[in-house]
Every structure is written in structure tokens, then in C-alpha cells.
Design an enzyme around this catalytic site. Structure first.
Site, PDB file in Angstrom:
ATOM      1  N   VAL A 169      21.005 -36.598 -46.638  1.00  0.00           N
ATOM      2  CA  VAL A 169      20.766 -35.512 -47.623  1.00  0.00           C
ATOM      3  C   VAL A 169      20.103 -34.227 -47.223  1.00  0.00           C
ATOM      4  CG1 VAL A 169      21.265 -36.924 -49.606  1.00  0.00           C
ATOM      5  CG2 VAL A 169      18.649 -36.741 -48.817  1.00  0.00           C
TER       6      VAL A 169
ATOM      7  N   LYS B 219      16.499 -34.981 -45.317  1.00  0.00           N
ATOM      8  CA  LYS B 219      15.203 -35.347 -45.611  1.00  0.00           C
ATOM      9  C   LYS B 219      14.535 -34.890 -44.146  1.00  0.00           C
ATOM     10  CE  LYS B 219      15.796 -39.764 -45.759  1.00  0.00           C
ATOM     11  NZ  LYS B 219      17.275 -39.691 -45.823  1.00  0.00           N
ATOM     12  N   THR B 220      15.006 -34.762 -43.151  1.00  0.00           N
ATOM     13  CA  THR B 220      14.250 -34.369 -41.866  1.00  0.00           C
ATOM     14  C   THR B 220      14.288 -32.850 -41.836  1.00  0.00           C
ATOM     15  OG1 THR B 220      14.857 -36.305 -40.563  1.00  0.00           O
ATOM     16  CG2 THR B 220      14.262 -34.093 -39.397  1.00  0.00           C
ATOM     17  N   PHE B 221      15.361 -32.022 -42.531  1.00  0.00           N
ATOM     18  CA  PHE B 221      15.189 -30.676 -42.606  1.00  0.00           C
ATOM     19  C   PHE B 221      14.010 -30.166 -43.444  1.00  0.00           C
ATOM     20  CE2 PHE B 221      16.797 -27.021 -44.920  1.00  0.00           C
ATOM     21  CZ  PHE B 221      16.710 -26.217 -44.163  1.00  0.00           C
TER      22      PHE B 221
ATOM     23  N   LYS C 238       7.254 -40.110 -39.403  1.00  0.00           N
ATOM     24  CA  LYS C 238       8.508 -40.822 -39.596  1.00  0.00           C
ATOM     25  C   LYS C 238       8.470 -42.346 -39.496  1.00  0.00           C
ATOM     26  CE  LYS C 238      13.142 -41.217 -40.413  1.00  0.00           C
ATOM     27  NZ  LYS C 238      13.681 -40.299 -41.671  1.00  0.00           N
TER      28      LYS C 238
ATOM     29  N   THR D  40      15.993 -44.267 -36.802  1.00  0.00           N
ATOM     30  CA  THR D  40      17.069 -44.872 -35.971  1.00  0.00           C
ATOM     31  C   THR D  40      18.233 -43.925 -35.690  1.00  0.00           C
ATOM     32  OG1 THR D  40      18.634 -45.230 -38.000  1.00  0.00           O
ATOM     33  CG2 THR D  40      16.981 -46.908 -37.669  1.00  0.00           C
TER      34      THR D  40
ATOM     35  N   ASP E  92      15.065 -36.849 -35.564  1.00  0.00           N
ATOM     36  CA  ASP E  92      13.819 -36.492 -36.434  1.00  0.00           C
ATOM     37  C   ASP E  92      12.597 -35.753 -35.775  1.00  0.00           C
ATOM     38  OD1 ASP E  92      16.047 -37.768 -37.910  1.00  0.00           O
ATOM     39  OD2 ASP E  92      14.517 -39.391 -38.905  1.00  0.00           O
TER      40      ASP E  92
ATOM     41  N   GLU F  94       8.286 -38.997 -43.977  1.00  0.00           N
ATOM     42  CA  GLU F  94       9.667 -39.128 -44.213  1.00  0.00           C
ATOM     43  C   GLU F  94      10.323 -40.343 -44.628  1.00  0.00           C
ATOM     44  OE1 GLU F  94      13.778 -37.697 -42.525  1.00  0.00           O
ATOM     45  OE2 GLU F  94      12.160 -37.009 -41.561  1.00  0.00           O
ATOM     46  N   GLY F  95      11.006 -40.462 -45.601  1.00  0.00           N
ATOM     47  CA  GLY F  95      11.595 -41.858 -45.715  1.00  0.00           C
ATOM     48  C   GLY F  95      12.926 -41.925 -44.912  1.00  0.00           C
TER      49      GLY F  95
END
Length: 234
Positions: free
Chosen positions: A13, A15-17, A37, A41, A54, A115-116
Site C-alpha cells: 500500500v 508504507k516504505t514510500f 524497519k 523481506t 525498504d 515501519e510495519g
């Protein structure tokens, strides 16, 4: 000092961005910020080079020098759920180790953005007894929720917010990522905010990731909330 999670309603979705974008915009305010993080993976292979997307994003677009060795807890080669990726390499994820790393980072940085991985209920062990949500609860940190604007986002977002609410986790706001401006997307956003009138930011769908350098969110209610929260704690 203010620290928080960036969690997603699902995988991919953005998250990293969003983590990287929030990092950059907070750094521009003169705040000492690091992303973290816990588990990443999916090793990327580009010719003779291998890297993880990430943490590479963090380093590439950070406006401050980051400590590479403390950007994440575990990295697994397979692009899979953390528990399965760890299992393939004969490892187990130690959540206490992750929480310890977060605590150490919080002593050194003004803001730590954790970050999840995937959604809230992604398992971190083979038995499914420990999830990302369990770690968030134990960390006692608030969250920013990242969601899509497209079809299906209403259900995914409301379920995510309900799960957080039941566990009394503070939600600082929502990021609607990848907006193209369609009527359906605008209605999706309005519907979610009608159920949960939280601070928010709506991010456009970018043609290239490098455009993150030109994207500012300082005029959004979400960013104002982050700054107020950070100031009130300091």
C-alpha cells in the site's frame, strides 16, 4: 520525544514510500529523524548487486546521514510473510530484540519512524501466536495508517482502524496513497473520514518514485498533527 509507527491496511500500500516521505518532511523542519524497519523481506537482485528495497529507499532519500547498521532488525531473502521468510532461513524472529532496538534508537533520535510489514495481523512466528500488532501494542507508540484510495479500501481501512481502537492504540492520522482523482476514490476517502474524522494526507500516484523529492505534505492536517504531537511531548 515523538516516535511512531507507519502501518498499512495490506501489503504494497506504500508504507516504505510514506515512511520515507514523512522522514524527509520532518527532517526539513530540522528534526533529527531515523526510520526503522523491524523486519524486511524480499531481496532485490539487480545485475551483480543485491539489496533490500525498504532500507535502500531510506538511505537514498534521507536528508540526513543515517546509521545503516540500525535501520532494521531482520532481513530475509524470500519475498514472503516474515514468519515464513524466517523459517526458510532457519531463523526465528525475537520480538524482544526488536523492542530493545526501538528503545535504543529512541534514546538517540528526536523521531523514530517504525515501519510495519504487511498488515497488522501478519504473523512473526510459525505458530501465529505473535503478530505485528502485538509488537505495536508492546511498543506503546502511536501509528499512522497507510491505505489505498482504490476499490476495497473502505473495508480494509475500517477493519484496521477498528483493530487499533480495540487495543487502545492512538492513531495520529491516515495517509491515502496513490490517488488519481477519480470520483470513486474521492468518495472512498470521504466515507472513511466520515467514520473516523482523523487528520489525513492524500498523496497522488507518482509516475516515478524519484518524484518523492518534490512532494511536500507540510500543509496537510496529518503533518500538522505530527508536529503538534512532537512539540507537546518535547
Amino acid at each position: 520525544m515523538q516516535h511512531f509507527w507507519v502501518v498499512g491496511t495490506d501489503t504494497d500500500v506504500g508504507k516504505t514510500f510514506v515512511t520515507t516521505l514523512l522522514m524527509r518532511n520532518l527532517q526539513k523542519q530540522g528534526i533529527h529523524v531515523t526510520p526503522y524497519k523491524p523486519v524486511q523481506t524480499g531481496e532485490v537482485h539487480d545485475g551483480e548487486q543485491s539489496y533490500y528495497y525498504d532500507t535502500t529507499m531510506y538511505e537514498k532519500y534521507s536528508l540526513q546521514l543515517l546509521d545503516r547498521e540500525n535501520l532494521n532488525g531482520y532481513s530475509f531473502k524470500e519475498a514472503a510473510s516474515p514468519h515464513f521468510a524466517a523459517q526458510l532461513e532457519g531463523q526465528q524472529i525475537n520480538t524482544q530484540r526488536l523492542l530493545g532496538q526501538m528503545q535504543q534508537l529512541q534514546q538517540k533520535w528526536d523521531v523514530v519512524i517504525c515501519e510495519g510489514a504487511g498488515g497488522l495481523f501478519v504473523p512473526l512466528d510459525s505458530y501465529g501466536e505473535t503478530t505485528l500488532l502485538d509488537v505495536i501494542v508492546q511498543s506503546k507508540l502511536p501509528v499512522v495508517v497507510v491505505t489505498r484510495t482504490t476499490l476495497g479500501t473502505i473495508n480494509h481501512t475500517l477493519l484496521t482502524l477498528e483493530a487499533l481502537s480495540k487495543r487502545k492504540i492512538e492513531v495520529l492520522g491516515i495517509v491515502f496513497n496513490g490517488d488519481t482523482g477519480s470520483g470513486m476514490e474521492q468518495d472512498n476517502i470521504k466515507t472513511i473520514l466520515r467514520h473516523h474524522p482523523l487528520p489525513f494526507a492524500t498523496l497522488p500516484k507518482l509516475k516515478h518514485i524519484s518524484h518523492i523529492m518534490d512532494l511536500a505534505i507540510t500543509d496537510t492536517s496529518l503533518f500538522e498533527r505530527l508536529l503538534k504531537h512532537e512539540t507537546s511531548i518535547n
